[in-house]
Write a protein that holds these residues in place. Sequence first.
Motif, PDB file in Angstrom:
ATOM      1  N   UNK A  75       9.792  -7.489  -0.439  1.00  0.00           N
ATOM      2  CA  UNK A  75      10.760  -6.380  -0.415  1.00  0.00           C
ATOM      3  C   UNK A  75      10.197  -5.163  -1.150  1.00  0.00           C
ATOM      4  N   UNK A  76       9.481  -5.382  -2.277  1.00  0.00           N
ATOM      5  CA  UNK A  76       8.860  -4.259  -2.978  1.00  0.00           C
ATOM      6  C   UNK A  76       7.816  -3.583  -2.084  1.00  0.00           C
ATOM      7  N   UNK A  77       7.008  -4.370  -1.380  1.00  0.00           N
ATOM      8  CA  UNK A  77       5.969  -3.804  -0.519  1.00  0.00           C
ATOM      9  C   UNK A  77       6.569  -3.023   0.644  1.00  0.00           C
ATOM     10  N   UNK A  78       7.658  -3.507   1.218  1.00  0.00           N
ATOM     11  CA  UNK A  78       8.299  -2.789   2.328  1.00  0.00           C
ATOM     12  C   UNK A  78       8.873  -1.460   1.849  1.00  0.00           C
ATOM     13  N   UNK A  79       9.545  -1.477   0.698  1.00  0.00           N
ATOM     14  CA  UNK A  79      10.096  -0.224   0.154  1.00  0.00           C
ATOM     15  C   UNK A  79       8.987   0.771  -0.176  1.00  0.00           C
ATOM     16  N   UNK A  80       7.903   0.287  -0.775  1.00  0.00           N
ATOM     17  CA  UNK A  80       6.779   1.167  -1.122  1.00  0.00           C
ATOM     18  C   UNK A  80       6.146   1.743   0.138  1.00  0.00           C
ATOM     19  N   UNK A  81       5.998   0.926   1.175  1.00  0.00           N
ATOM     20  CA  UNK A  81       5.417   1.391   2.423  1.00  0.00           C
ATOM     21  C   UNK A  81       6.303   2.451   3.084  1.00  0.00           C
ATOM     22  N   UNK A  83       8.396   4.397   1.554  1.00  0.00           N
ATOM     23  CA  UNK A  83       8.335   5.613   0.734  1.00  0.00           C
ATOM     24  C   UNK A  83       7.036   6.378   0.979  1.00  0.00           C
ATOM     25  N   UNK A  84       5.910   5.662   1.017  1.00  0.00           N
ATOM     26  CA  UNK A  84       4.631   6.351   1.202  1.00  0.00           C
ATOM     27  C   UNK A  84       4.503   6.970   2.590  1.00  0.00           C
ATOM     28  N   UNK A  85       5.214   6.452   3.566  1.00  0.00           N
ATOM     29  CA  UNK A  85       5.170   7.028   4.906  1.00  0.00           C
ATOM     30  C   UNK A  85       6.258   8.070   5.143  1.00  0.00           C
ATOM     31  N   UNK A  86       7.031   8.389   4.112  1.00  0.00           N
ATOM     32  CA  UNK A  86       8.036   9.451   4.241  1.00  0.00           C
ATOM     33  C   UNK A  86       7.427  10.769   3.736  1.00  0.00           C
ATOM     34  N   UNK A  87       8.136  11.858   3.989  1.00  0.00           N
ATOM     35  CA  UNK A  87       7.628  13.173   3.588  1.00  0.00           C
ATOM     36  C   UNK A  87       7.493  13.287   2.064  1.00  0.00           C
ATOM     37  N   UNK A  88       8.492  12.868   1.260  1.00  0.00           N
ATOM     38  CA  UNK A  88       8.312  12.959  -0.196  1.00  0.00           C
ATOM     39  C   UNK A  88       7.185  12.059  -0.713  1.00  0.00           C
ATOM     40  N   UNK A  95      -0.961  14.661  -0.403  1.00  0.00           N
ATOM     41  CA  UNK A  95      -1.315  15.082   0.947  1.00  0.00           C
ATOM     42  C   UNK A  95      -0.780  16.498   1.152  1.00  0.00           C
ATOM     43  N   UNK A  96      -1.447  17.220   2.019  1.00  0.00           N
ATOM     44  CA  UNK A  96      -1.030  18.598   2.284  1.00  0.00           C
ATOM     45  C   UNK A  96       0.163  18.608   3.219  1.00  0.00           C
ATOM     46  N   UNK A  97       1.005  19.639   3.032  1.00  0.00           N
ATOM     47  CA  UNK A  97       2.173  19.775   3.885  1.00  0.00           C
ATOM     48  C   UNK A  97       1.777  20.370   5.210  1.00  0.00           C
ATOM     49  N   UNK A  98       2.327  19.837   6.248  1.00  0.00           N
ATOM     50  CA  UNK A  98       1.961  20.351   7.584  1.00  0.00           C
ATOM     51  C   UNK A  98       2.948  21.334   8.096  1.00  0.00           C
TER      52      UNK A  98
END
Length: 98
Positions: A75-81, A83-88, A95-98
Motif C-alpha cells: 500500500x505504501x508503494x502504490x501511494x508513493x507511485x 504521488x510520483x506520477x502526479x503533477x505535484x 522535473x520541469x513543468x510542461x
Amino acid sequence: MGGASADPKRGRYIGSFGSFGCPSPQKIASYALSPNRQRPFAGALNNAVFNTFRRSRNQALYVLPPFIAAYAIMSWAIEKNEYLNSKPGRLAEGAEEE
C-alpha cells in the motif's frame, strides 16, 4: 486311486481328482470388515471443519505477520507511485513543468 498320476509339467503327485493337495483343510479362514472399513467417511466433514480450524489457528502467528507486512509495504508503494506520477510529485522531484 483312480486316475492319480504324476503332474506332467512339474513331475509330482498332486492328489486324485476331487481331492487335490491336502486331504483335509489345514486352516479355516474367516473374513470380516473392520468398523473403519464399513463407514470410511463417518464424521469426515465434521472432523475436517474443526481440524482445519485448529491447525489454522496454530499457524496464524507464522502466517499473519508476513502478510500484514507485505500489505503495508504494497500500500505504501502504490501511494508513493501514484504521488510520483502526479503533477505535484513530479514538481517535488525536480522535473520541469510542461
